[in-house]
Design a protein around this motif. Structure first.
Motif, PDB file in Angstrom:
ATOM      1  N   GLU A 161      49.947  34.223  41.549  1.00  0.00           N
ATOM      2  CA  GLU A 161      48.891  35.128  42.009  1.00  0.00           C
ATOM      3  C   GLU A 161      49.144  36.593  41.658  1.00  0.00           C
ATOM      4  O   GLU A 161      48.230  37.279  41.179  1.00  0.00           O
ATOM      5  CB  GLU A 161      48.690  34.966  43.515  1.00  0.00           C
ATOM      6  CG  GLU A 161      47.486  35.728  44.036  1.00  0.00           C
ATOM      7  CD  GLU A 161      47.162  35.377  45.469  1.00  0.00           C
ATOM      8  OE1 GLU A 161      47.075  36.309  46.287  1.00  0.00           O
ATOM      9  OE2 GLU A 161      47.013  34.177  45.766  1.00  0.00           O
ATOM     10  N   PRO A 162      50.363  37.133  41.860  1.00  0.00           N
ATOM     11  CA  PRO A 162      50.580  38.546  41.502  1.00  0.00           C
ATOM     12  C   PRO A 162      50.333  38.825  40.023  1.00  0.00           C
ATOM     13  O   PRO A 162      49.800  39.886  39.665  1.00  0.00           O
ATOM     14  CB  PRO A 162      52.047  38.783  41.880  1.00  0.00           C
ATOM     15  CG  PRO A 162      52.365  37.735  42.890  1.00  0.00           C
ATOM     16  CD  PRO A 162      51.563  36.544  42.489  1.00  0.00           C
ATOM     17  N   TYR A 163      50.714  37.882  39.154  1.00  0.00           N
ATOM     18  CA  TYR A 163      50.517  38.077  37.722  1.00  0.00           C
ATOM     19  C   TYR A 163      49.030  38.044  37.368  1.00  0.00           C
ATOM     20  O   TYR A 163      48.558  38.812  36.528  1.00  0.00           O
ATOM     21  CB  TYR A 163      51.265  36.999  36.938  1.00  0.00           C
ATOM     22  CG  TYR A 163      52.757  36.995  37.168  1.00  0.00           C
ATOM     23  CD1 TYR A 163      53.573  37.921  36.527  1.00  0.00           C
ATOM     24  CD2 TYR A 163      53.349  36.077  38.029  1.00  0.00           C
ATOM     25  CE1 TYR A 163      54.945  37.925  36.736  1.00  0.00           C
ATOM     26  CE2 TYR A 163      54.721  36.074  38.244  1.00  0.00           C
ATOM     27  CZ  TYR A 163      55.511  37.001  37.597  1.00  0.00           C
ATOM     28  OH  TYR A 163      56.862  37.009  37.804  1.00  0.00           O
ATOM     29  N   ILE A 164      48.303  37.132  38.011  1.00  0.00           N
ATOM     30  CA  ILE A 164      46.865  37.025  37.750  1.00  0.00           C
ATOM     31  C   ILE A 164      46.147  38.280  38.239  1.00  0.00           C
ATOM     32  O   ILE A 164      45.276  38.825  37.555  1.00  0.00           O
ATOM     33  CB  ILE A 164      46.298  35.756  38.419  1.00  0.00           C
ATOM     34  CG1 ILE A 164      46.831  34.514  37.699  1.00  0.00           C
ATOM     35  CG2 ILE A 164      44.776  35.771  38.411  1.00  0.00           C
ATOM     36  CD1 ILE A 164      46.435  33.208  38.339  1.00  0.00           C
ATOM     37  N   LYS A 165      46.528  38.761  39.418  1.00  0.00           N
ATOM     38  CA  LYS A 165      45.912  39.985  39.940  1.00  0.00           C
ATOM     39  C   LYS A 165      46.188  41.172  39.022  1.00  0.00           C
ATOM     40  O   LYS A 165      45.308  42.000  38.770  1.00  0.00           O
ATOM     41  CB  LYS A 165      46.434  40.276  41.349  1.00  0.00           C
ATOM     42  CG  LYS A 165      45.811  39.414  42.437  1.00  0.00           C
ATOM     43  CD  LYS A 165      46.243  39.876  43.821  1.00  0.00           C
ATOM     44  CE  LYS A 165      45.493  39.121  44.906  1.00  0.00           C
ATOM     45  NZ  LYS A 165      45.866  39.566  46.272  1.00  0.00           N
ATOM     46  N   SER A 166      47.413  41.257  38.524  1.00  0.00           N
ATOM     47  CA  SER A 166      47.777  42.357  37.636  1.00  0.00           C
ATOM     48  C   SER A 166      46.964  42.314  36.348  1.00  0.00           C
ATOM     49  O   SER A 166      46.463  43.346  35.877  1.00  0.00           O
ATOM     50  CB  SER A 166      49.273  42.290  37.315  1.00  0.00           C
ATOM     51  OG  SER A 166      49.641  43.291  36.393  1.00  0.00           O
ATOM     52  N   ALA A 167      46.815  41.118  35.772  1.00  0.00           N
ATOM     53  CA  ALA A 167      46.057  40.982  34.526  1.00  0.00           C
ATOM     54  C   ALA A 167      44.581  41.305  34.742  1.00  0.00           C
ATOM     55  O   ALA A 167      43.943  41.961  33.905  1.00  0.00           O
ATOM     56  CB  ALA A 167      46.216  39.568  33.975  1.00  0.00           C
ATOM     57  N   LEU A 168      44.016  40.856  35.866  1.00  0.00           N
ATOM     58  CA  LEU A 168      42.614  41.151  36.162  1.00  0.00           C
ATOM     59  C   LEU A 168      42.407  42.650  36.376  1.00  0.00           C
ATOM     60  O   LEU A 168      41.414  43.227  35.916  1.00  0.00           O
ATOM     61  CB  LEU A 168      42.168  40.376  37.403  1.00  0.00           C
ATOM     62  CG  LEU A 168      41.981  38.864  37.223  1.00  0.00           C
ATOM     63  CD1 LEU A 168      41.727  38.198  38.567  1.00  0.00           C
ATOM     64  CD2 LEU A 168      40.831  38.563  36.264  1.00  0.00           C
ATOM     65  N   ARG A 169      43.347  43.281  37.063  1.00  0.00           N
ATOM     66  CA  ARG A 169      43.211  44.722  37.317  1.00  0.00           C
ATOM     67  C   ARG A 169      43.253  45.511  36.003  1.00  0.00           C
ATOM     68  O   ARG A 169      42.498  46.469  35.820  1.00  0.00           O
ATOM     69  CB  ARG A 169      44.313  45.194  38.258  1.00  0.00           C
ATOM     70  CG  ARG A 169      44.273  46.699  38.509  1.00  0.00           C
ATOM     71  CD  ARG A 169      45.195  47.128  39.625  1.00  0.00           C
ATOM     72  NE  ARG A 169      45.367  48.573  39.638  1.00  0.00           N
ATOM     73  CZ  ARG A 169      44.467  49.442  40.088  1.00  0.00           C
ATOM     74  NH1 ARG A 169      43.321  49.008  40.582  1.00  0.00           N
ATOM     75  NH2 ARG A 169      44.707  50.737  40.059  1.00  0.00           N
ATOM     76  N   ARG A 170      44.112  45.104  35.083  1.00  0.00           N
ATOM     77  CA  ARG A 170      44.171  45.800  33.792  1.00  0.00           C
ATOM     78  C   ARG A 170      42.836  45.713  33.059  1.00  0.00           C
ATOM     79  O   ARG A 170      42.387  46.680  32.445  1.00  0.00           O
ATOM     80  CB  ARG A 170      45.288  45.216  32.928  1.00  0.00           C
ATOM     81  CG  ARG A 170      46.683  45.581  33.381  1.00  0.00           C
ATOM     82  CD  ARG A 170      47.683  45.467  32.231  1.00  0.00           C
ATOM     83  NE  ARG A 170      47.547  44.217  31.514  1.00  0.00           N
ATOM     84  CZ  ARG A 170      48.149  43.087  31.850  1.00  0.00           C
ATOM     85  NH1 ARG A 170      48.926  43.065  32.923  1.00  0.00           N
ATOM     86  NH2 ARG A 170      47.999  41.994  31.141  1.00  0.00           N
ATOM     87  N   GLU A 171      42.199  44.543  33.133  1.00  0.00           N
ATOM     88  CA  GLU A 171      40.906  44.390  32.469  1.00  0.00           C
ATOM     89  C   GLU A 171      39.816  45.195  33.174  1.00  0.00           C
ATOM     90  O   GLU A 171      38.917  45.742  32.521  1.00  0.00           O
ATOM     91  CB  GLU A 171      40.517  42.908  32.416  1.00  0.00           C
ATOM     92  CG  GLU A 171      41.412  42.059  31.526  1.00  0.00           C
ATOM     93  CD  GLU A 171      41.390  42.506  30.072  1.00  0.00           C
ATOM     94  OE1 GLU A 171      40.406  43.165  29.654  1.00  0.00           O
ATOM     95  OE2 GLU A 171      42.354  42.203  29.347  1.00  0.00           O
ATOM     96  N   LEU A 172      39.891  45.281  34.494  1.00  0.00           N
ATOM     97  CA  LEU A 172      38.922  46.095  35.233  1.00  0.00           C
ATOM     98  C   LEU A 172      39.067  47.572  34.871  1.00  0.00           C
ATOM     99  O   LEU A 172      38.070  48.289  34.691  1.00  0.00           O
ATOM    100  CB  LEU A 172      39.123  45.903  36.739  1.00  0.00           C
ATOM    101  CG  LEU A 172      38.641  44.571  37.324  1.00  0.00           C
ATOM    102  CD1 LEU A 172      39.141  44.413  38.754  1.00  0.00           C
ATOM    103  CD2 LEU A 172      37.117  44.476  37.280  1.00  0.00           C
ATOM    104  N   ILE A 173      40.305  48.027  34.765  1.00  0.00           N
ATOM    105  CA  ILE A 173      40.550  49.425  34.401  1.00  0.00           C
ATOM    106  C   ILE A 173      40.028  49.702  32.994  1.00  0.00           C
ATOM    107  O   ILE A 173      39.418  50.748  32.731  1.00  0.00           O
ATOM    108  CB  ILE A 173      42.054  49.744  34.506  1.00  0.00           C
ATOM    109  CG1 ILE A 173      42.484  49.719  35.974  1.00  0.00           C
ATOM    110  CG2 ILE A 173      42.371  51.097  33.883  1.00  0.00           C
ATOM    111  CD1 ILE A 173      43.972  49.881  36.185  1.00  0.00           C
ATOM    112  N   LEU A 174      40.252  48.760  32.077  1.00  0.00           N
ATOM    113  CA  LEU A 174      39.735  48.923  30.719  1.00  0.00           C
ATOM    114  C   LEU A 174      38.208  49.002  30.731  1.00  0.00           C
ATOM    115  O   LEU A 174      37.614  49.829  30.023  1.00  0.00           O
ATOM    116  CB  LEU A 174      40.196  47.752  29.848  1.00  0.00           C
ATOM    117  CG  LEU A 174      39.652  47.712  28.418  1.00  0.00           C
ATOM    118  CD1 LEU A 174      40.125  48.923  27.631  1.00  0.00           C
ATOM    119  CD2 LEU A 174      40.072  46.421  27.720  1.00  0.00           C
TER     120      LEU A 174
END
Length: 320
Positions: free
Chosen positions: A265-278
Protein backbone atom coordinates in the motif's frame (compact mmCIF):
# COMPACT_ATOMS: atom_id res chain seq x y z
CA UNK A 1 36.02 13.59 -7.56
CA UNK A 2 36.75 10.54 -5.39
CA UNK A 3 40.26 9.80 -6.67
CA UNK A 4 41.32 13.45 -6.31
CA UNK A 5 39.70 13.81 -2.86
CA UNK A 6 37.57 16.70 -4.09
CA UNK A 7 34.37 15.51 -2.44
CA UNK A 8 32.57 12.71 -0.63
CA UNK A 9 30.68 10.20 -2.77
CA UNK A 10 27.39 9.08 -1.20
CA UNK A 11 25.02 6.45 -2.57
CA UNK A 12 25.21 2.94 -3.99
CA UNK A 13 27.95 1.25 -6.01
CA UNK A 14 27.70 1.81 -9.75
CA UNK A 15 27.39 -1.14 -12.12
CA UNK A 16 30.84 -0.85 -13.67
CA UNK A 17 30.54 0.05 -17.36
CA UNK A 18 33.90 1.52 -18.24
CA UNK A 19 34.71 0.19 -21.69
CA UNK A 20 34.45 1.56 -25.21
CA UNK A 21 33.38 -0.55 -28.17
CA UNK A 22 34.12 0.17 -31.82
CA UNK A 23 32.13 -1.42 -34.64
CA UNK A 24 34.13 -2.39 -37.72
CA UNK A 25 32.17 -2.82 -40.93
CA UNK A 26 33.05 -6.16 -42.55
CA UNK A 27 30.71 -5.91 -45.51
CA UNK A 28 32.25 -6.55 -48.90
CA UNK A 29 28.99 -5.84 -50.71
CA UNK A 30 26.06 -3.57 -49.89
CA UNK A 31 23.63 -6.49 -49.62
CA UNK A 32 25.70 -8.09 -46.82
CA UNK A 33 25.21 -7.41 -43.12
CA UNK A 34 28.30 -8.29 -41.11
CA UNK A 35 30.35 -6.34 -38.60
CA UNK A 36 32.80 -6.85 -35.74
CA UNK A 37 32.14 -5.21 -32.37
CA UNK A 38 35.46 -4.93 -30.56
CA UNK A 39 36.35 -3.43 -27.18
CA UNK A 40 39.01 -0.86 -27.99
CA UNK A 41 39.42 1.19 -24.80
CA UNK A 42 38.91 1.15 -21.04
CA UNK A 43 38.19 4.11 -18.79
CA UNK A 44 40.75 4.62 -16.01
CA UNK A 45 40.30 6.88 -12.99
CA UNK A 46 43.16 9.19 -11.83
CA UNK A 47 44.31 6.60 -9.26
CA UNK A 48 44.97 4.16 -12.09
CA UNK A 49 42.03 1.86 -11.43
CA UNK A 50 39.67 0.62 -14.10
CA UNK A 51 36.04 0.80 -13.08
CA UNK A 52 35.00 -1.72 -15.72
CA UNK A 53 33.39 -4.91 -14.52
CA UNK A 54 34.51 -7.79 -16.71
CA UNK A 55 31.91 -10.19 -18.09
CA UNK A 56 33.06 -13.09 -15.95
CA UNK A 57 32.72 -10.88 -12.88
CA UNK A 58 29.24 -9.67 -13.69
CA UNK A 59 28.00 -13.20 -14.26
CA UNK A 60 29.83 -15.55 -11.89
CA UNK A 61 29.48 -19.26 -12.62
CA UNK A 62 28.01 -21.01 -9.61
CA UNK A 63 29.43 -24.47 -9.00
CA UNK A 64 28.47 -27.29 -6.70
CA UNK A 65 31.11 -29.39 -4.97
CA UNK A 66 30.96 -33.10 -5.72
CA UNK A 67 33.77 -35.05 -4.15
CA UNK A 68 36.99 -33.46 -5.38
CA UNK A 69 35.28 -31.94 -8.42
CA UNK A 70 33.35 -28.73 -9.04
CA UNK A 71 30.36 -29.14 -11.33
CA UNK A 72 28.60 -26.12 -12.91
CA UNK A 73 25.15 -26.29 -11.33
CA UNK A 74 23.28 -24.84 -14.31
CA UNK A 75 24.64 -27.49 -16.65
CA UNK A 76 23.86 -30.26 -14.15
CA UNK A 77 20.27 -29.05 -13.78
CA UNK A 78 19.91 -28.69 -17.54
CA UNK A 79 21.09 -32.25 -18.21
CA UNK A 80 18.70 -33.64 -15.59
CA UNK A 81 15.63 -31.63 -16.55
CA UNK A 82 16.05 -32.32 -20.27
CA UNK A 83 16.14 -36.07 -19.70
CA UNK A 84 12.89 -37.96 -20.18
CA UNK A 85 13.53 -40.35 -17.32
CA UNK A 86 16.01 -41.30 -14.64
CA UNK A 87 17.97 -43.70 -16.85
CA UNK A 88 18.57 -41.06 -19.51
CA UNK A 89 19.56 -38.51 -16.86
CA UNK A 90 22.15 -40.93 -15.49
CA UNK A 91 23.46 -41.59 -19.00
CA UNK A 92 23.73 -37.86 -19.74
CA UNK A 93 25.66 -37.18 -16.53
CA UNK A 94 28.04 -40.08 -17.15
CA UNK A 95 28.69 -39.03 -20.72
CA UNK A 96 29.15 -35.31 -20.12
CA UNK A 97 31.23 -35.44 -16.93
CA UNK A 98 32.99 -38.74 -17.67
CA UNK A 99 31.84 -40.31 -14.40
CA UNK A 100 30.85 -43.83 -13.45
CA UNK A 101 27.27 -44.92 -12.78
CA UNK A 102 27.71 -44.75 -9.00
CA UNK A 103 28.88 -41.13 -9.17
CA UNK A 104 25.99 -40.21 -11.48
CA UNK A 105 23.57 -41.78 -9.00
CA UNK A 106 25.10 -39.66 -6.25
CA UNK A 107 24.59 -36.47 -8.28
CA UNK A 108 20.89 -37.24 -8.60
CA UNK A 109 20.70 -37.54 -4.81
CA UNK A 110 22.09 -34.03 -4.24
CA UNK A 111 19.49 -31.77 -2.64
CA UNK A 112 17.83 -29.49 -5.17
CA UNK A 113 18.70 -26.45 -3.05
CA UNK A 114 22.38 -27.41 -3.08
CA UNK A 115 22.36 -27.62 -6.87
CA UNK A 116 21.56 -23.91 -7.01
CA UNK A 117 25.14 -23.32 -5.87
CA UNK A 118 26.70 -20.40 -4.06
CA UNK A 119 29.64 -18.16 -4.84
CA UNK A 120 31.58 -16.19 -2.28
CA UNK A 121 30.79 -12.56 -2.96
CA UNK A 122 32.57 -9.51 -1.62
CA UNK A 123 31.64 -5.85 -1.56
CA UNK A 124 29.46 -4.46 -4.33
CA UNK A 125 28.36 -7.98 -5.26
CA UNK A 126 31.76 -8.99 -6.61
CA UNK A 127 33.77 -12.13 -5.91
CA UNK A 128 36.35 -11.31 -3.22
CA UNK A 129 39.22 -12.09 -5.56
CA UNK A 130 38.02 -9.58 -8.17
CA UNK A 131 36.32 -6.79 -6.21
CA UNK A 132 39.17 -5.78 -3.88
CA UNK A 133 41.85 -4.46 -6.22
CA UNK A 134 43.27 -1.68 -4.05
CA UNK A 135 44.34 1.76 -5.28
CA UNK A 136 44.95 5.04 -3.47
CA UNK A 137 43.66 8.58 -3.83
CA UNK A 138 45.92 11.65 -3.71
CA UNK A 139 45.54 11.78 0.08
CA UNK A 140 46.19 8.08 0.46
CA UNK A 141 42.63 6.85 0.91
CA UNK A 142 41.88 3.34 -0.31
CA UNK A 143 39.65 2.96 -3.36
CA UNK A 144 38.89 -0.20 -5.27
CA UNK A 145 38.87 -1.24 -8.90
CA UNK A 146 37.38 -4.14 -10.77
CA UNK A 147 33.73 -3.21 -10.86
CA UNK A 148 32.12 0.21 -10.61
CA UNK A 149 32.64 3.09 -8.20
CA UNK A 150 32.07 2.27 -4.55
CA UNK A 151 30.84 5.29 -2.60
CA UNK A 152 32.65 6.63 0.45
CA UNK A 153 29.36 6.34 2.34
CA UNK A 154 27.03 3.56 1.18
CA UNK A 155 23.30 4.27 1.22
CA UNK A 156 21.09 1.77 -0.55
CA UNK A 157 17.76 3.14 -1.73
CA UNK A 158 14.87 0.71 -1.38
CA UNK A 159 13.48 -0.18 -4.81
CA UNK A 160 9.78 -0.60 -5.42
CA UNK A 161 8.61 -4.23 -5.17
CA UNK A 162 8.70 -6.10 -8.53
CA UNK A 163 4.90 -6.10 -8.80
CA UNK A 164 4.70 -2.31 -8.39
CA UNK A 165 7.51 -1.90 -10.91
CA UNK A 166 5.48 -3.95 -13.37
CA UNK A 167 2.47 -1.68 -12.84
CA UNK A 168 4.75 1.31 -13.48
CA UNK A 169 6.11 -0.27 -16.64
CA UNK A 170 2.59 -0.75 -17.96
CA UNK A 171 1.73 2.90 -17.15
CA UNK A 172 -1.26 1.81 -15.08
CA UNK A 173 -0.72 4.48 -12.42
CA UNK A 174 -0.74 7.16 -15.11
CA UNK A 175 -3.81 5.73 -16.87
CA UNK A 176 -5.75 5.37 -13.62
CA UNK A 177 -5.08 8.93 -12.45
CA UNK A 178 -6.19 10.35 -15.79
CA UNK A 179 -9.44 8.37 -15.62
CA UNK A 180 -9.98 9.06 -11.92
CA UNK A 181 -9.67 12.85 -11.99
CA UNK A 182 -11.48 13.24 -15.32
CA UNK A 183 -14.67 11.82 -13.77
CA UNK A 184 -14.57 14.41 -10.97
CA UNK A 185 -13.63 17.89 -12.14
CA UNK A 186 -13.66 19.26 -8.58
CA UNK A 187 -11.32 16.60 -7.14
CA UNK A 188 -8.22 18.80 -7.13
CA UNK A 189 -10.10 21.65 -5.43
CA UNK A 190 -11.38 19.32 -2.73
CA UNK A 191 -7.92 17.79 -2.23
CA UNK A 192 -5.45 20.68 -2.57
CA UNK A 193 -2.64 18.66 -0.94
CA UNK A 194 -3.22 15.82 -3.45
CA UNK A 195 -3.47 13.22 -0.69
CA UNK A 196 -4.09 9.64 -1.82
CA UNK A 197 -6.89 8.14 0.27
CA UNK A 198 -7.74 4.49 0.90
CA UNK A 199 -10.72 4.77 -1.43
CA UNK A 200 -8.43 5.75 -4.31
CA UNK A 201 -6.11 2.81 -3.59
CA UNK A 202 -9.07 0.42 -3.63
CA UNK A 203 -10.25 1.95 -6.89
CA UNK A 204 -6.79 1.53 -8.37
CA UNK A 205 -6.58 -2.16 -7.43
CA UNK A 206 -9.98 -2.74 -9.01
CA UNK A 207 -8.74 -0.89 -12.10
CA UNK A 208 -5.70 -3.21 -12.22
CA UNK A 209 -7.92 -6.29 -12.06
CA UNK A 210 -9.83 -5.14 -15.14
CA UNK A 211 -6.58 -4.95 -17.11
CA UNK A 212 -5.83 -8.67 -16.75
CA UNK A 213 -2.08 -8.30 -16.24
CA UNK A 214 -1.57 -11.75 -14.85
CA UNK A 215 -2.79 -11.65 -11.27
CA UNK A 216 -2.92 -15.43 -11.49
CA UNK A 217 0.84 -15.73 -11.97
CA UNK A 218 1.20 -17.03 -8.42
CA UNK A 219 -1.10 -19.94 -9.19
CA UNK A 220 0.75 -20.57 -12.45
CA UNK A 221 3.99 -20.76 -10.49
CA UNK A 222 2.49 -23.30 -8.11
CA UNK A 223 1.24 -25.32 -11.08
CA UNK A 224 4.76 -25.39 -12.51
CA UNK A 225 6.08 -26.61 -9.17
CA UNK A 226 3.45 -29.36 -9.26
CA UNK A 227 4.81 -30.37 -12.68
CA UNK A 228 8.29 -30.49 -11.16
CA UNK A 229 6.98 -32.71 -8.37
CA UNK A 230 5.52 -35.08 -10.96
CA UNK A 231 8.86 -35.15 -12.78
CA UNK A 232 10.72 -35.89 -9.54
CA UNK A 233 8.39 -38.79 -8.81
CA UNK A 234 8.64 -40.07 -12.38
CA UNK A 235 12.43 -40.02 -12.29
CA UNK A 236 12.58 -41.28 -8.71
CA UNK A 237 14.73 -38.40 -7.47
CA UNK A 238 14.14 -39.47 -3.89
CA UNK A 239 13.01 -37.82 -0.68
CA UNK A 240 15.74 -35.15 -0.69
CA UNK A 241 14.53 -33.71 -4.00
CA UNK A 242 10.89 -33.86 -2.93
CA UNK A 243 11.74 -32.02 0.28
CA UNK A 244 13.55 -29.29 -1.66
CA UNK A 245 10.64 -28.90 -4.07
CA UNK A 246 8.26 -28.59 -1.14
CA UNK A 247 10.45 -25.83 0.31
CA UNK A 248 10.29 -24.08 -3.05
CA UNK A 249 6.49 -24.36 -3.04
CA UNK A 250 6.29 -22.75 0.41
CA UNK A 251 8.67 -19.95 -0.62
CA UNK A 252 6.71 -19.16 -3.81
CA UNK A 253 3.41 -19.12 -1.95
CA UNK A 254 4.77 -16.83 0.78
CA UNK A 255 6.25 -14.44 -1.78
CA UNK A 256 3.03 -14.25 -3.76
CA UNK A 257 0.97 -13.61 -0.64
CA UNK A 258 3.43 -10.89 0.38
CA UNK A 259 3.02 -9.15 -2.97
CA UNK A 260 -0.67 -8.64 -2.38
CA UNK A 261 -0.51 -7.82 1.31
CA UNK A 262 -0.86 -4.41 2.90
CA UNK A 263 2.92 -4.01 2.57
CA UNK A 264 2.33 -2.82 -0.99
CA UNK A 265 0.00 0.00 0.00
CA UNK A 266 2.69 2.63 0.80
CA UNK A 267 4.36 2.02 -2.56
CA UNK A 268 1.06 2.24 -4.43
CA UNK A 269 0.13 5.46 -2.63
CA UNK A 270 3.52 6.96 -3.43
CA UNK A 271 3.24 6.08 -7.13
CA UNK A 272 -0.31 7.46 -7.35
CA UNK A 273 0.72 10.69 -5.62
CA UNK A 274 3.58 11.21 -8.08
CA UNK A 275 1.15 10.89 -10.98
CA UNK A 276 -1.29 13.30 -9.33
CA UNK A 277 1.48 15.85 -8.85
CA UNK A 278 2.49 15.46 -12.50
CA UNK A 279 -1.12 15.94 -13.58
CA UNK A 280 -1.85 19.07 -11.54
CA UNK A 281 1.55 20.67 -10.81
CA UNK A 282 3.82 19.59 -13.62
CA UNK A 283 7.02 17.66 -14.17
CA UNK A 284 9.25 19.90 -12.05
CA UNK A 285 7.02 19.49 -8.99
CA UNK A 286 7.00 15.73 -9.53
CA UNK A 287 10.81 15.64 -9.59
CA UNK A 288 11.01 17.73 -6.42
CA UNK A 289 8.58 15.37 -4.71
CA UNK A 290 10.82 12.45 -5.62
CA UNK A 291 13.87 14.22 -4.19
CA UNK A 292 12.10 14.65 -0.85
CA UNK A 293 11.83 10.86 -0.59
CA UNK A 294 15.42 10.25 -1.74
CA UNK A 295 17.35 8.69 1.18
CA UNK A 296 20.66 9.07 -0.64
CA UNK A 297 20.14 12.80 -1.13
CA UNK A 298 19.10 13.16 2.51
CA UNK A 299 22.32 11.47 3.63
CA UNK A 300 24.42 13.66 1.33
CA UNK A 301 22.85 16.81 2.80
CA UNK A 302 23.49 15.48 6.30
CA UNK A 303 27.18 14.90 5.52
CA UNK A 304 27.57 18.34 3.92
CA UNK A 305 26.08 19.94 7.02
CA UNK A 306 28.53 18.13 9.31
CA UNK A 307 31.97 19.56 8.53
CA UNK A 308 33.75 17.21 10.94
CA UNK A 309 32.20 14.13 9.38
CA UNK A 310 32.86 15.42 5.85
CA UNK A 311 36.56 16.09 6.46
CA UNK A 312 36.88 12.85 8.40
CA UNK A 313 35.78 10.84 5.38
CA UNK A 314 38.34 12.62 3.19
CA UNK A 315 41.21 12.07 5.64
CA UNK A 316 43.89 9.53 4.72
CA UNK A 317 43.76 6.17 6.49
CA UNK A 318 46.90 6.79 8.55
CA UNK A 319 45.53 10.15 9.73
CA UNK A 320 42.34 8.65 11.15
Amino acid sequence: IQDNDRGVVVGAASFGKGSVQTIFDLREREDESSALKLTTALYYAPSGRSIHRAQDIARPVHRVLFGDRELPHQLVMDLILRSENRAKALSALQSHFDMDSESAESVLLIRLGDLVGKSKMGAAGLPDSMGNQTYYTQRGRKVFGGGGIRPDISVESEPFPPYVQELERRRLFFDFVIDYVSTDSSWAEEHPDLTVCDEMVEGFMEFVRTKDIGLDQGQKGLNQIADLEDLAEKMDWGEAAQESIQQLRVAVKQEWERRYSSELEPYIKSALRRELILRFRGRKAQLLEGLQEDVQLAKAIEVLADREQYLGVLAAEEAK
